[in-house]
Design a protein around this motif. Structure first.
Motif, PDB file in Angstrom:
ATOM      1  N   ARG A 228       0.858  -1.323   0.024  1.00  0.00           N
ATOM      2  CA  ARG A 228      -0.133  -0.008   0.086  1.00  0.00           C
ATOM      3  C   ARG A 228       0.919   1.244   0.027  1.00  0.00           C
ATOM      4  NH1 ARG A 228      -1.569   3.451   3.573  1.00  0.00           N
ATOM      5  NH2 ARG A 228      -0.685   2.130   5.224  1.00  0.00           N
ATOM      6  N   GLU A 229       1.918   1.261   0.893  1.00  0.00           N
ATOM      7  CA  GLU A 229       2.731   2.439   0.901  1.00  0.00           C
ATOM      8  C   GLU A 229       3.579   2.735  -0.457  1.00  0.00           C
ATOM      9  OE1 GLU A 229       3.222   4.705   3.285  1.00  0.00           O
ATOM     10  OE2 GLU A 229       1.883   3.600   4.603  1.00  0.00           O
ATOM     11  N   ALA A 230       3.735   1.731  -1.077  1.00  0.00           N
ATOM     12  CA  ALA A 230       4.454   1.667  -2.507  1.00  0.00           C
ATOM     13  C   ALA A 230       3.627   1.996  -3.541  1.00  0.00           C
ATOM     14  CB  ALA A 230       5.229   0.452  -2.632  1.00  0.00           C
ATOM     15  N   GLY A 231       2.158   2.009  -3.382  1.00  0.00           N
ATOM     16  CA  GLY A 231       1.221   2.186  -4.273  1.00  0.00           C
ATOM     17  C   GLY A 231       0.879   0.967  -5.188  1.00  0.00           C
ATOM     18  N   TRP A 232       1.021  -0.176  -4.594  1.00  0.00           N
ATOM     19  CA  TRP A 232       0.645  -1.465  -5.197  1.00  0.00           C
ATOM     20  C   TRP A 232       1.228  -1.700  -6.602  1.00  0.00           C
ATOM     21  CZ3 TRP A 232      -0.785  -4.999  -2.016  1.00  0.00           C
ATOM     22  CH2 TRP A 232      -1.318  -4.571  -0.934  1.00  0.00           C
ATOM     23  N   PRO A 233       2.605  -1.432  -6.817  1.00  0.00           N
ATOM     24  CA  PRO A 233       3.284  -1.742  -8.079  1.00  0.00           C
ATOM     25  C   PRO A 233       3.087  -3.068  -8.609  1.00  0.00           C
ATOM     26  CG  PRO A 233       4.899  -1.483  -6.238  1.00  0.00           C
ATOM     27  CD  PRO A 233       3.632  -1.216  -5.408  1.00  0.00           C
ATOM     28  N   ALA A 234       3.771  -3.454  -9.652  1.00  0.00           N
ATOM     29  CA  ALA A 234       3.433  -4.764 -10.202  1.00  0.00           C
ATOM     30  C   ALA A 234       4.295  -5.827  -9.530  1.00  0.00           C
ATOM     31  CB  ALA A 234       4.002  -4.718 -11.770  1.00  0.00           C
ATOM     32  N   TRP A 235       5.502  -5.670  -8.911  1.00  0.00           N
ATOM     33  CA  TRP A 235       6.048  -6.562  -8.003  1.00  0.00           C
ATOM     34  C   TRP A 235       5.227  -6.989  -7.079  1.00  0.00           C
ATOM     35  CZ3 TRP A 235       6.511  -5.499  -3.197  1.00  0.00           C
ATOM     36  CH2 TRP A 235       6.579  -4.293  -2.660  1.00  0.00           C
ATOM     37  N   SER A 236       4.296  -6.091  -6.398  1.00  0.00           N
ATOM     38  CA  SER A 236       3.605  -6.682  -5.222  1.00  0.00           C
ATOM     39  C   SER A 236       2.774  -7.826  -5.603  1.00  0.00           C
ATOM     40  CB  SER A 236       2.697  -5.418  -4.452  1.00  0.00           C
ATOM     41  OG  SER A 236       1.822  -4.931  -5.496  1.00  0.00           O
ATOM     42  N   PHE A 237       2.070  -7.622  -6.898  1.00  0.00           N
ATOM     43  CA  PHE A 237       0.951  -8.835  -7.252  1.00  0.00           C
ATOM     44  C   PHE A 237       1.607 -10.074  -7.666  1.00  0.00           C
ATOM     45  CE2 PHE A 237      -1.114  -4.777  -7.820  1.00  0.00           C
ATOM     46  CZ  PHE A 237      -2.404  -4.827  -7.183  1.00  0.00           C
ATOM     47  N   ILE A 238       3.059  -9.830  -8.304  1.00  0.00           N
ATOM     48  CA  ILE A 238       3.818 -10.877  -8.679  1.00  0.00           C
ATOM     49  C   ILE A 238       3.981 -11.785  -7.358  1.00  0.00           C
ATOM     50  CG2 ILE A 238       6.045 -11.860  -9.602  1.00  0.00           C
ATOM     51  CD1 ILE A 238       5.775  -9.206 -11.426  1.00  0.00           C
ATOM     52  N   LEU A 239       4.633 -10.996  -6.443  1.00  0.00           N
ATOM     53  CA  LEU A 239       4.800 -11.791  -5.158  1.00  0.00           C
ATOM     54  C   LEU A 239       3.542 -12.515  -4.688  1.00  0.00           C
ATOM     55  CD1 LEU A 239       7.413  -9.498  -3.504  1.00  0.00           C
ATOM     56  CD2 LEU A 239       7.854 -11.582  -4.411  1.00  0.00           C
ATOM     57  N   LEU A 240       2.538 -11.936  -4.571  1.00  0.00           N
ATOM     58  CA  LEU A 240       1.367 -12.450  -4.037  1.00  0.00           C
ATOM     59  C   LEU A 240       0.851 -13.843  -4.939  1.00  0.00           C
ATOM     60  CD1 LEU A 240      -0.802  -9.114  -3.217  1.00  0.00           C
ATOM     61  CD2 LEU A 240       0.139 -10.790  -1.487  1.00  0.00           C
ATOM     62  N   ALA A 241       1.240 -13.633  -6.235  1.00  0.00           N
ATOM     63  CA  ALA A 241       0.844 -14.594  -7.047  1.00  0.00           C
ATOM     64  C   ALA A 241       1.725 -15.847  -6.712  1.00  0.00           C
ATOM     65  CB  ALA A 241       0.937 -14.492  -8.553  1.00  0.00           C
ATOM     66  N   CYS A 242       3.181 -15.598  -6.247  1.00  0.00           N
ATOM     67  CA  CYS A 242       3.952 -16.734  -5.876  1.00  0.00           C
ATOM     68  C   CYS A 242       3.515 -17.269  -4.644  1.00  0.00           C
ATOM     69  CB  CYS A 242       5.354 -16.088  -5.838  1.00  0.00           C
ATOM     70  SG  CYS A 242       6.117 -15.418  -7.315  1.00  0.00           S
ATOM     71  N   PHE A 243       2.846 -16.858  -3.855  1.00  0.00           N
ATOM     72  CA  PHE A 243       2.445 -17.491  -2.585  1.00  0.00           C
ATOM     73  C   PHE A 243       1.861 -18.585  -2.555  1.00  0.00           C
ATOM     74  CE2 PHE A 243      -0.579 -17.894   0.862  1.00  0.00           C
ATOM     75  CZ  PHE A 243       0.115 -18.488   1.729  1.00  0.00           C
ATOM     76  N   PRO A 244       0.865 -18.761  -3.543  1.00  0.00           N
ATOM     77  CA  PRO A 244      -0.076 -20.166  -3.328  1.00  0.00           C
ATOM     78  C   PRO A 244       1.048 -21.236  -4.489  1.00  0.00           C
ATOM     79  CG  PRO A 244      -0.987 -18.610  -4.802  1.00  0.00           C
ATOM     80  CD  PRO A 244      -0.180 -17.705  -4.024  1.00  0.00           C
ATOM     81  N   ALA A 245       1.849 -20.683  -5.306  1.00  0.00           N
ATOM     82  CA  ALA A 245       2.669 -21.646  -6.016  1.00  0.00           C
ATOM     83  C   ALA A 245       3.749 -22.358  -4.997  1.00  0.00           C
ATOM     84  CB  ALA A 245       3.261 -21.051  -6.991  1.00  0.00           C
ATOM     85  N   GLY A 246       4.149 -21.455  -4.067  1.00  0.00           N
ATOM     86  CA  GLY A 246       5.226 -21.810  -3.076  1.00  0.00           C
ATOM     87  C   GLY A 246       4.558 -22.511  -2.137  1.00  0.00           C
ATOM     88  N   LEU A 247       3.415 -22.464  -1.719  1.00  0.00           N
ATOM     89  CA  LEU A 247       2.770 -23.142  -0.856  1.00  0.00           C
ATOM     90  C   LEU A 247       2.457 -24.523  -1.210  1.00  0.00           C
ATOM     91  CD1 LEU A 247       1.801 -22.809   2.321  1.00  0.00           C
ATOM     92  CD2 LEU A 247      -0.559 -22.331   1.326  1.00  0.00           C
TER      93      LEU A 247
END
Length: 490
Positions: A228-247
């Protein structure tokens, strides 16, 4: 599950509980107290906005992603040993934070604080579970819940007091140095008082599993804390998408470890129990409610209405008192009336949030901080009624061999839920603030807070529904003990 000192009940267990609760207080206090010191840190160290974000996030991220690994290390090498090692490290890291000459050093020392807290904190619930007989666990966990309430509220209050008084001309450094005398006293007391316990089946650390899980949790926690502080850049969504894959990768790897006769970081059997899985979902929602409320209320009071950190902290005082009193009373209530007390607590919490919503809506930009005291006290009663019995109910359904891992998972869920609550409520709060056409700043912040409270109220309803499912799952497993199980097992 073994204790090195045998299976007899430790006569000094209540003194030992005081030691582990002191650690709980310190670790949770550090999640909140630094917020108050941010303006002073910024001025003294000439810290940038990015530096401040990492000073706040460094502790939370390191703490959250390493808790499960910390619980496993306690199973292997002994919970007392890991607890005292973590405590010593936490005291040293706190002293280093208080002496930090620059923002870079402060960030590094905050990360060190988080790492040491992750070694210390998972041992607390596990030691309570193995140190107390069944009929005393509810009371012990009730005190644990009361400590959570005190620490959560004390962050704003104690931090505001230390900064305003500027004791020994220490300024912001006092919010870190306050941990040193508490930690040293607890460390010296813990050496003779704590009993050692470990899990005999935990022979070695599943290092690959630990790395995969840590990376997966970091992929979730980092964007939640910083997005949120960074303005939700592309990297934030990429990392969030990596979570279920990693889990998913972690689950597959852990099953392979089990099939090959090796010891996984987390036993898959832990999550086969529907009650435990529901319980973790409840923990996520419960603490998201608390963090969302605390965050938006603090922003409204300090940024919107211009109240000092100390006054803002005093606003939370009735909530902390209500939480403390209800946490102490809840074990007896559950013992007498059964786990349905949890549902009553959820209803009281929702009522308190609705009451707060009505107060803020009525007063608007003319709101006075003390007007919130009655409704916050009601919320504290509701949350205190839920917190300790919820933890006890979840852990009571876990096999002793998995108690260390379960404690780590539960504590991790608590930390992640804090980030989740702030993340999602922040979207509603700041969106409402941005689009508000009200001319007065006080009125705009009050309006944004009411929008946030509506979101929190929806979370409270979800929590109550999940709670009903948990109670039904318990009745299906133990129909003849459904009413008394939580009170007996705590």
């Amino acid at each position: 599950m073994t204790k090195t000192s045998g299976e007899r009940v430790d006569s000094r267990r209540w003194w030992a509980l005081t030691v582990v609760l002191a650690a709980t207080f310190m670790a949770l206090l550090d999640s909140f107290i630094v917020n108050v010191a941010i303006p002073s840190i910024q001025a003294d160290l000439r810290a940038s906005a990015s530096d401040i974000q990492f000073i706040l996030a460094g502790y939370t991220l390191a703490y959250a992603v390493l808790l499960i690994t910390g619980s496993r290390l306690g199973d292997m090498f002994g919970r007392k040993r890991l607890f005292l090692t973590g405590m010593l490290g936490f005291v040293v890291a706190s002293a280093l934070c208080g002496a930090a000459p620059s923002s870079l050093y402060l960030i590094l020392f905050r990360v060190l604080q988080g790492i040491t807290a992750a070694a210390m904190m998972p041992q607390v619930l596990a030691m309570i579970q193995v140190s107390f007989p069944e009929h005393e666990k509810a009371k012990a966990i009730g005190l644990y819940g009361a400590t959570i309430g005190i620490a959560t509220v004390s962050g704003q209050l104690l931090g505001g007091y230390l900064i305003s008084q500027n004791l020994f001309s220490l300024g912001w450094r006092s919010v870190f140095l306050v941990n040193v005398p508490i930690g040293v006293a607890a460390l010296l007391a813990g050496i003779p008082l704590l009993q050692e316990s470990r899990n005999p089946s935990a022979k070695r650390l599943d290092l690959v599993g630990a790395i995969i899980l840590t990376a997966s949790l970091l992929a979730l926690a980092f964007p939640l804390v910083q997005g949120r502080e960074a303005g939700w850049p592309a990297w934030s969504f990429i990392l969030l998408a990596c979570f279920p894959a990693g889990l998913t990768l972690f689950i597959i790897y852990e099953r392979k470890m089990l099939e090959n006769g090796k010891s996984p970081l987390l036993s898959p059997s832990l999550f086969r129990d529907r009650s435990f899985s529901l319980g973790i979902s409840l923990i996520l929602v419960f603490y998201a409610i608390a963090s969302a409320l605390f965050f938006t209320l603090a922003v409204m009071l300090q940024q919107g209405f211009g109240y000092s950190a100390l006054t803002s902290g005093l606003t939370y005082l009735p909530l902390g008192i209500g939480f403390f009193l209800a946490s102490l009373a809840s074990p007896k209530l559950v013992s007498r009336f059964g786990p349905a007390v949890l549902l009553v607590g959820a209803i009281i919490t929702a009522g308190g949030i609705g009451y707060t919503l009505e107060i803020v809506h009525h007063h608007g930009g003319h709101l006075v901080w003390m007007a919130l005291w009655p409704s916050l006290f009601v919320i504290g009663i509701g949350q205190g009624t839920c917190a300790a019995p919820l933890i006890g109910t979840i852990l009571s359904k876990v096999r002793q061999v998995n108690i260390g891992a379960a404690s780590g998972v539960l504590t991790t869920a608590t930390q992640l839920s804090t980030a989740l609550g702030v993340c999602f409520v922040g979207i509603f709060f700041y969106r409402a603030l941005d689009i508000s056409a009200l001319p007065d700043a006080h009125a705009r912040y009050a309006h944004a807070f009411t929008i946030s409270l509506e979101f929190v109220l929806i979370l409270s309803v979800i929590y109550a529904l999940l709670l009903i499912f948990l109670l039904k799952a318990g009745q299906q497993r133990h129909p003849e003990k459904a009413v008394s199980a939580s009170g007996q097992r705590g």
